[in-house]
Enzyme design. Structure first.
Site, PDB file in Angstrom:
ATOM      1  N   ASN A  56       0.799  -1.235   0.000  1.00  0.00           N
ATOM      2  CA  ASN A  56       0.000   0.000   0.000  1.00  0.00           C
ATOM      3  C   ASN A  56       0.831   1.285   0.000  1.00  0.00           C
ATOM      4  O   ASN A  56       0.365   2.316  -0.490  1.00  0.00           O
ATOM      5  CB  ASN A  56      -0.996  -0.007   1.163  1.00  0.00           C
ATOM      6  CG  ASN A  56      -0.341  -0.173   2.514  1.00  0.00           C
ATOM      7  OD1 ASN A  56       0.715  -0.785   2.637  1.00  0.00           O
ATOM      8  ND2 ASN A  56      -0.980   0.350   3.534  1.00  0.00           N
ATOM      9  N   LYS A  67      12.145  -7.667   1.329  1.00  0.00           N
ATOM     10  CA  LYS A  67      11.193  -8.300   0.404  1.00  0.00           C
ATOM     11  C   LYS A  67       9.996  -7.385   0.192  1.00  0.00           C
ATOM     12  O   LYS A  67       9.201  -7.174   1.112  1.00  0.00           O
ATOM     13  CB  LYS A  67      10.696  -9.639   0.955  1.00  0.00           C
ATOM     14  CG  LYS A  67       9.933 -10.455  -0.116  1.00  0.00           C
ATOM     15  CD  LYS A  67       8.981 -11.461   0.482  1.00  0.00           C
ATOM     16  CE  LYS A  67       7.620 -10.872   0.731  1.00  0.00           C
ATOM     17  NZ  LYS A  67       6.891 -10.498  -0.534  1.00  0.00           N
ATOM     18  N   PRO A  68       9.836  -6.826  -1.018  1.00  0.00           N
ATOM     19  CA  PRO A  68       8.634  -6.037  -1.303  1.00  0.00           C
ATOM     20  C   PRO A  68       7.451  -6.941  -1.591  1.00  0.00           C
ATOM     21  O   PRO A  68       7.600  -8.152  -1.798  1.00  0.00           O
ATOM     22  CB  PRO A  68       9.039  -5.238  -2.550  1.00  0.00           C
ATOM     23  CG  PRO A  68      10.033  -6.113  -3.243  1.00  0.00           C
ATOM     24  CD  PRO A  68      10.760  -6.861  -2.161  1.00  0.00           C
ATOM     25  N   GLU A 117       4.409  -8.692  -3.654  1.00  0.00           N
ATOM     26  CA  GLU A 117       4.344  -9.196  -5.024  1.00  0.00           C
ATOM     27  C   GLU A 117       3.669  -8.215  -5.976  1.00  0.00           C
ATOM     28  O   GLU A 117       4.038  -8.115  -7.149  1.00  0.00           O
ATOM     29  CB  GLU A 117       3.589 -10.526  -5.064  1.00  0.00           C
ATOM     30  CG  GLU A 117       4.307 -11.680  -4.383  1.00  0.00           C
ATOM     31  CD  GLU A 117       3.850 -11.898  -2.952  1.00  0.00           C
ATOM     32  OE1 GLU A 117       3.649 -13.069  -2.583  1.00  0.00           O
ATOM     33  OE2 GLU A 117       3.689 -10.910  -2.213  1.00  0.00           O
ATOM     34  N   GLY A 146       2.466  -5.664   7.554  1.00  0.00           N
ATOM     35  CA  GLY A 146       1.612  -6.513   6.730  1.00  0.00           C
ATOM     36  C   GLY A 146       0.440  -7.067   7.513  1.00  0.00           C
ATOM     37  O   GLY A 146      -0.051  -6.449   8.457  1.00  0.00           O
ATOM     38  N   SER A 147       0.002  -8.257   7.151  1.00  0.00           N
ATOM     39  CA  SER A 147      -1.213  -8.847   7.702  1.00  0.00           C
ATOM     40  C   SER A 147      -0.945  -9.553   9.018  1.00  0.00           C
ATOM     41  O   SER A 147       0.184  -9.946   9.324  1.00  0.00           O
ATOM     42  CB  SER A 147      -1.799  -9.851   6.702  1.00  0.00           C
ATOM     43  OG  SER A 147      -0.960 -10.995   6.609  1.00  0.00           O
ATOM     44  N   LEU A 162       0.736  -4.588  11.980  1.00  0.00           N
ATOM     45  CA  LEU A 162      -0.158  -5.557  11.355  1.00  0.00           C
ATOM     46  C   LEU A 162      -1.544  -5.013  11.017  1.00  0.00           C
ATOM     47  O   LEU A 162      -2.478  -5.772  10.893  1.00  0.00           O
ATOM     48  CB  LEU A 162      -0.293  -6.780  12.283  1.00  0.00           C
ATOM     49  CG  LEU A 162       1.033  -7.423  12.685  1.00  0.00           C
ATOM     50  CD1 LEU A 162       0.787  -8.586  13.634  1.00  0.00           C
ATOM     51  CD2 LEU A 162       1.819  -7.877  11.466  1.00  0.00           C
ATOM     52  N   CYS A 170      -3.353   1.481   6.972  1.00  0.00           N
ATOM     53  CA  CYS A 170      -3.636   0.886   8.275  1.00  0.00           C
ATOM     54  C   CYS A 170      -4.114   1.914   9.289  1.00  0.00           C
ATOM     55  O   CYS A 170      -4.748   1.555  10.280  1.00  0.00           O
ATOM     56  CB  CYS A 170      -2.405   0.161   8.796  1.00  0.00           C
ATOM     57  SG  CYS A 170      -0.941   1.197   8.938  1.00  0.00           S
TER      58      CYS A 170
END
Length: 484
Positions: free
Chosen positions: A152, A175-176, A178, A228-229, A251, A284
């Site tokens: 995002n 790591k970006p 995908e 992230g999630s 998160l 977020c």
């Protein structure tokens, strides 16, 4: 942007990757494939970490002033190229160009901020119980950091992880997501020009289940920072626990936006919409739940609905656009699922509530800005993180009632309070179970604060001196000397 091949940035070199595979990168506004990004595998992770270990010791011995100078130079290059970088964000994410420019400049801001504070952050000298003795607390680099980021804010979050890691003397393998690898790769290109040594930085696009897992399990990774999630965060935490290494996890959130009748309603309504619609709701810290005091509820709903209906939706490259597409088909379908389920549960659609599919919206992933009222307390739109242009508005009568509703979530990242009563504001600050609270102002957070969540919103955090501390470890030195 025409379709291109985007290689990995592996320990200072551009490489196709051991897998030989590429993923399509889609423009979500048009459905067009704009690039094919190399997909890393666990062999690339091993190479990147091995080279990072080799290079990091020398980088750590470089003075903090010299490391800061490299970050300042990177900031200057980002500022120089910010329009080109903004166009990359627009192309792979669909973020409106005005917001994309802000994100690119924000990436430069992270580099400047951490370059600025690193030279002021020393150790400590403490008294000892004995004569001619002292205790020194040193702050030293961790070694090799793993960074994992979502789609995002692909450029700002790259800099948010990279800048503190590097100024603290670490190497970083990042790591970006995908969906959006191009922004991070663009920053890597400028990092080379800025003077970041070979091996100190790698950018490895690929599957989280492969790259993320390999990074966390690698014995030479000393710290994992991830945005992230919740699902991915739990997986990282489990793997990190086996190795007993620190993690920082951000998160997501389900931010309540609380409006009391005594506030400036125009300012509050404008902020409620702006905070919800930032990056098309894909943030977020976004206003996920708006709670409005009974006496001004109908008036406030009308103001919000009017503002949402007036928003310019369309081509994200156009200067006038305020709302772009959802990031992917899967993200679009998730928003639609939550809205449909909430309507079935009794919610009323004040505006929006559906996809946009005609005319210029025939291609891409578009959802109309949506306001829901009459929402049941257990409705999905009040429970799940929506991550889209949808806002439920709920009435309340008392401070106690709204605090209870605001806290009825597993998340605890951001919260917003609008009132002219300072005592009330401070009572609410104390009652809200949230890592950050905004009073009479919209978000997002600022780099010199500390962006941290409670509950399922994570642990650790980003930004400011507290964020920098996570990238260093402490060493106590007990000193004794003799009188001459």
């Amino acid at each position: 942007m025409s379709e291109k091949l985007a290689p990995l940035f592996l320990a200072g070199s551009w490489a196709e990757g051991a897998s030989g595979k590429f993923d399509d990168v889609e423009n979500p506004a048009t459905g067009q494939i704009i690039a094919r990004a190399a997909v890393a595998d666990d062999g690339d992770v091993e190479t990147a970490v091995t080279e990072a270990v080799r290079a990091q010791k020398s980088w750590a011995r470089t003075s903090a002033f010299d490391r800061a100078a490299v970050l300042v130079r990177l900031a200057e290059l980002i500022e120089r190229d910010h329009e080109r970088l903004a166009q990359i964000i627009v192309a792979e994410l669909g973020k409106p160009i005005r917001e994309a420019r802000g994100e690119a400049m924000g990436a430069a801001g992270y580099c400047r901020f951490f370059a600025g504070i690193i030279t002021t952050q020393g150790g400590e000298v403490l008294p000892s119980a004995g004569r001619n003795r002292e205790i020194w607390i040193r702050r030293e680099p961790i070694g090799v950091v793993a960074g994992i980021i979502p789609w995002n804010f692909p450029m700002a979050l790259t800099a948010r992880k990279l800048a503190p890691a590097l100024v603290a003397g670490n190497a970083i393998v990042l790591k970006p997501a995908e969906l959006t690898p191009l922004s991070a790769l663009a920053i890597a290109e400028l990092a080379v020009e800025a003077g970041v040594p070979d091996g100190i930085l790698s950018i490895l696009p690929g599957r989280g289940s492969v790259i993320g897992t390999a990074l966390v399990r690698n014995p030479n990774i000393g710290f994992v920072t991830m945005t992230g999630s919740v699902r991915a965060g739990r997986s990282i935490l489990h793997n990190a626990a086996d190795r007993i290494i620190p993690v920082s996890l951000e998160l997501g959130g389900k931010a309540p936006f609380i409006v009391f009748a005594d506030c400036d309603l125009d300012a509050a309504a404008e902020a409620a919409v702006a905070t919800r619609m930032l990056n098309n709701g894909q943030a977020c810290v976004a206003n996920e739940r708006t709670y409005v005091e009974d006496g001004v509820f109908d008036e406030f709903v009308d103001r919000m609905a009017e503002r949402l209906e007036a928003m310019v939706i369309g081509d994200p490259t156009a200067e006038s656009t305020e709302v772009g597409p959802k990031a992917s088909q899967a993200e679009l379908e998730n928003v639609e699922r939550i809205v449909d389920a909430s309507i079935e549960a009794g919610a009323h659609v004040a505006t929006g509530g559906h996809r946009l599919t005609e005319g210029e919206f025939e291609r891409g992933h578009w959802f109309k800005p949506t306001l829901l009222t009459g929402v049941a307390e257990e409705s999905p739109v009040l429970r799940e993180e929506v991550f889209g242009p949808v806002v439920p508005v709920v009435p309340f009568s008392t401070e106690h009632e709204v605090a209870r509703m605001a806290n009825a979530s597993e998340y605890g990242l951001s919260a917003y309070i609008y009132t002219e009563n300072f005592s009330r504001a401070m009572r609410m600050v104390g009652d809200l179970e949230s890592g950050e609270v905004f009073i009479n102002r919209e978000g997002p957070e600022e780099v010199n604060g500390f962006h941290t969540g409670w509950g399922d919103s994570g642990l650790g955090g980003d930004d400011g001196v507290h964020g920098l501390e996570l990238y260093r470890r402490k060493k106590s030195v007990y000193v004794n000397w003799r009188d001459e």
